[in-house]
Enzyme design. Structure first.
Site: not given
Ligand code: F6P
Length: 551
Positions: A354, A385, A513
């Protein structure tokens, strides 16, 4: 300011070095230099970092160190520790290191001093953890807490989970910590089915407090509590939150005094050192959490002061770039041999991929070189394995990091010696391989005829020359774990600088999202859709036609 590293004259020199060394077998490197292990290993506290099983020679390393210098790694490192807004697309500092500063040291983010609020929040976290561990904190029916459930995802899940699992031997016994991250209701239902609402505390861990996965689970947890506790006014006994969005946490119904603060200058994947680590402190206690912080702090100091040629995170980063950008390897594998480190690869997947899984450089240009690798991993013994066949005889070069403690809490010789023999053997086998003479001699000794040997020989050959870094440490204690995590954090930082990336934003997670929210609205109406491509329409409509009524 260096932009594209491949435009440096040094990059072509490194390409020449690759041409020179690409067909040199590590076997020969070791035969020609019996001092190789001494030359290419570094001891840091209780951690021995052996990087001698790599396709490098002193000349190679010199050139790679030059690359780090010409990409101004030192200056960028100093900007990070100074709290400058190096996360330029969000205008934020990157100060997870400030969370493990020793008390009394001053730290800044975007020019504002942050040391005091960090210390205050850490004391609040420790106080809550202590009251739960000593059974002072009571539920709505005046019972002590027996189970803590951390609801979070990504950095609000993987870091705390990984650390709590890795430090199981240090965990309190009469208190269980659970982690729920999946929006699939099986995850929270499987977790809660054996728990008692009267003795359960939920931590809603979310920096943004807008993450759908976490909020859906948080609402289910709230309902589960209210089914038994009934009065909303009693929820504060069973609900705390960790967030940078205090308003949203309180709007959800978490009492203000139960909201723990985190800040925008700590990235989610770097946040286990903050109040996101509350579940860790509850599990292992304040003293062990301080040791975890100390371990990371000592690596921070090493990273800030050690000459680049003796700087473990810098060497980890440069060796990774050597394979990624010159040997064109596309992945790396993390192989902890300690069972309690079973979530370490998953944690590093987010931390690494990320951060550096990006195709736009700091100036917004599309890069014309490789950036972050595909990181995967699993417990080493299990992997032997599972996918070691590919590591040994596949067509891909997959550099490996192996990690193992010399001693663990039980240290049953029968188990631990076998474990140690495997990690040493596998790293040796990956490096040495097995050539025709060796295979022939082996099959002859087994009594095979010349004809049988001729048939089988090709399949028994091992190319070898497959690189590994090996981290051997005395025991997986909090301080050592803190150091190992910080080494990888700074490795990722150095690679991002050399690749001219911003390792600290994550715009790539937004599109999925957004589309999920739009499709959820469509699913809630229940009407067949034609607003997408025919595949997505087809899948959605098939689901709508076949889903059970109630779902
Ligand atoms: O994966 C996207 C992200 O924004 C991560 O960087 C972060 O750790 C996760 O989602 C959870 O985000 P939050 O802590 O704001 O719920």
């Amino acid at each position: 300011m260096i932009s594209n590293p491949t435009n440096l004259p040094l990059w072509s020199i490194l390409q020449d070095e690759y041409e020179r060394i690409k067909d040199v077998h590590m076997r020969d490197m070791f035969e020609q230099d019996p001092e190789r292990f001494e030359k290419f290993s570094i001891k840091f506290n209780d951690i021995l970092f052996d990087f001698s099983k790599n396709r490098i020679e002193s000349e190679t390393l010199k050139l790679l160190i030059n690359l780090a210098e010409q990409c101004n790694v030192g200056e960028w490192r100093d900007h990070m520790f100074a709290g400058d807004p190096i996360n330029h697309t969000e205008g934020r500092a990157v100060q997870h290191a400030a969370l493990r500063q020793r008390p009394g040291k001053r730290a800044f983010a975007n020019g504002e001093e942050i040391s005091q609020e960090i210390e205050e929040e850490l004391q609040r976290v420790k106080a809550l953890a202590e009251s739960i561990r000593t059974r002072q904190w009571r539920g709505a029916t005046n019972q002590p807490i027996t189970d803590v459930v951390n609801i979070g995802i990504g950095g609000s899940h993987l870091g705390p989970l990984m650390v709590t699992e890795a430090l199981r031997p240090y965990a309190i016994h009469d208190l269980k910590v659970h982690y729920v991250n999946n929006i699939d209701e099986n995850h929270i239902n499987n977790t809660l089915e054996a728990l008692n609402p009267e003795t359960t505390l939920f931590i809603i861990a979310s920096k943004s407090f807008t993450t759908q996965d976490t909020l859906v689970n948080a609402h289910t947890a709230r309902e589960w509590l209210l089914n038994r506790i009934e009065n909303e006014s009693d929820l504060h006994h069973h609900l705390v939150a960790v967030s940078a969005n205090m308003e949203a946490a309180q709007a959800f119904g978490v009492a203000p005094e139960n909201v723990f603060k985190m800040w925008d200058w700590v990235g989610g994947r770097y946040s286990l050192w903050s109040a996101i680590g509350l579940s860790i402190v509850i599990s292992i206690g304040a003293e062990n959490f301080d040791a975890l912080l100390d371990g990371a702090y000592e690596v921070d100091q090493h990273f800030r002061t050690a000459p680049l040629a003796e700087n473990i995170p810098v060497l980890m980063a440069l060796i990774g770039i050597w394979y990624n950008n010159f040997f064109n390897s596309e992945s790396i594998v993390i192989l902890p041999y300690d069972q309690n480190m079973h979530r370490f690869p998953a944690y590093l997947q987010q931390a690494d991929m990320e951060s550096n899984g990006k195709c736009r450089d700091r100036q917004g240009n599309h890069v014309d070189y490789q950036t972050g690798p595909i990181l995967f991993g699993e417990i080493g013994i299990a992997s032997q394995h599972a996918f070691y066949q590919l590591l040994h005889q596949g067509t891909k070069l997959v550099p490996a990091d192996m990690l193992v403690p010399i001693s663990n809490q039980r240290c049953i010789a029968r188990h631990h010696r076998a474990l140690m023999s495997n990690i040493f053997a596998q790293a040796e086998a990956l490096m040495l391989g097995k050539n025709e003479d060796e295979v022939t001699a082996e099959l002859k000794a087994e009594g095979m005829s010349a004809e049988e040997i001729e048939k089988l020989l090709p399949y028994k050959l091992f190319p070898g020359n497959r690189p590994t870094n090996t981290f051997v440490f005395y025991t997986l204690d909090p301080k050592t774990l803190g150091s190992l995590i910080a080494m990888y954090e700074h490795k990722i930082f150095v690679q991002g600088i050399i690749w001219n990336l911003n390792s600290f934003d994550q715009w790539g997670v937004e599109l999925g999202k957004k589309l999920a929210n739009e499709i959820l609205t469509e699913l809630n109406t229940g009407e067949e859709v034609d607003s997408h491509d025919c595949s997505t329409n087809g899948l959605i409509n098939y689901y709508l036609r076949t889903r059970p009524e109630k779902s």
